[in-house]
Design an enzyme around this catalytic site. Sequence first.
Site, PDB file in Angstrom:
ATOM      1  N   ASP A  57      24.591  -7.550  74.331  1.00 53.83           N
ATOM      2  CA  ASP A  57      24.683  -5.883  74.782  1.00 53.83           C
ATOM      3  C   ASP A  57      25.922  -5.311  74.693  1.00 53.83           C
ATOM      4  OD1 ASP A  57      24.573  -3.691  76.245  1.00 53.83           O
ATOM      5  OD2 ASP A  57      23.963  -4.366  78.174  1.00 53.83           O
ATOM      6  N   TYR A 158      23.994  12.715  70.292  1.00 52.03           N
ATOM      7  CA  TYR A 158      23.655  11.592  69.334  1.00 52.03           C
ATOM      8  C   TYR A 158      24.569  12.247  67.911  1.00 52.03           C
ATOM      9  CZ  TYR A 158      21.470   9.167  65.543  1.00 52.03           C
ATOM     10  OH  TYR A 158      20.901   8.354  64.473  1.00 52.03           O
TER      11      TYR A 158
END
Length: 238
Positions: A57, A158
């Site tokens: 992760d 983003y």
Amino acid sequence: MNERTALVTGANKGIGQHIARLLAAEGFRVYVGSRDARRGRRAAEEIGGAARLLVLDVTDPDSIAAAAEQVDRLDVLVNNAGISPSLAPPTETGTDDLRRTYETNVFGVVAVTNSFLPLLRRSPHPRIVNVSSGTGSLTWSTNPNPQFASGSGGAAAYRSSKAALNALTVLYAQTLAEEGFKVNALAPGLRATDLNPRAASAGGDPAEAAAGAVRLALLPDDGPTGAFFSWDGTPVPW
């Protein structure tokens, strides 16, 4: 001992899985980085060969540290994991969306890269590929590229995160140049993935983008570093 080894983050699906598959086909032992063990294991089994699951992760320091302890050597790092939780313009983007996006797309790249640098430094031909986006190009955003509607100001979290990733790509390339590293960014183009609703409805083949990433992973020692390329090898303006 001579087996080349690669790690691809976010490799349990989409472009990342295709990158892992192509690297495995090139003879690499490939670590399939996946936050979800079940999905990552299934992806590694589908890839076959020397592909193996690495639970990772990129937003969890403990997970990154544990993953680094499981890898004995590394020649190629592909920072592919990325998210796009919002398509909103900056005027409608909350700081929580920004933080969440940057945690994966920017901070995660730094954390993973720095944790695996000791292994990469032992490689005779270390390569780092950062999967960015053409929407992160400030040049294309101010002089709109016909490939995407860059004048709308949408997907601010983003797109700004990918612009930041591009800057980090240059800085890593400069810092590591004397050690023989090649550090480059890839604009994969809009592909049919689950990155966001727009990508999900796209017709672009993820495997085509993956081939571009693998070309950067296999650069010769006289190849470029600190550059930004489209999936087809065309330079992309910052």
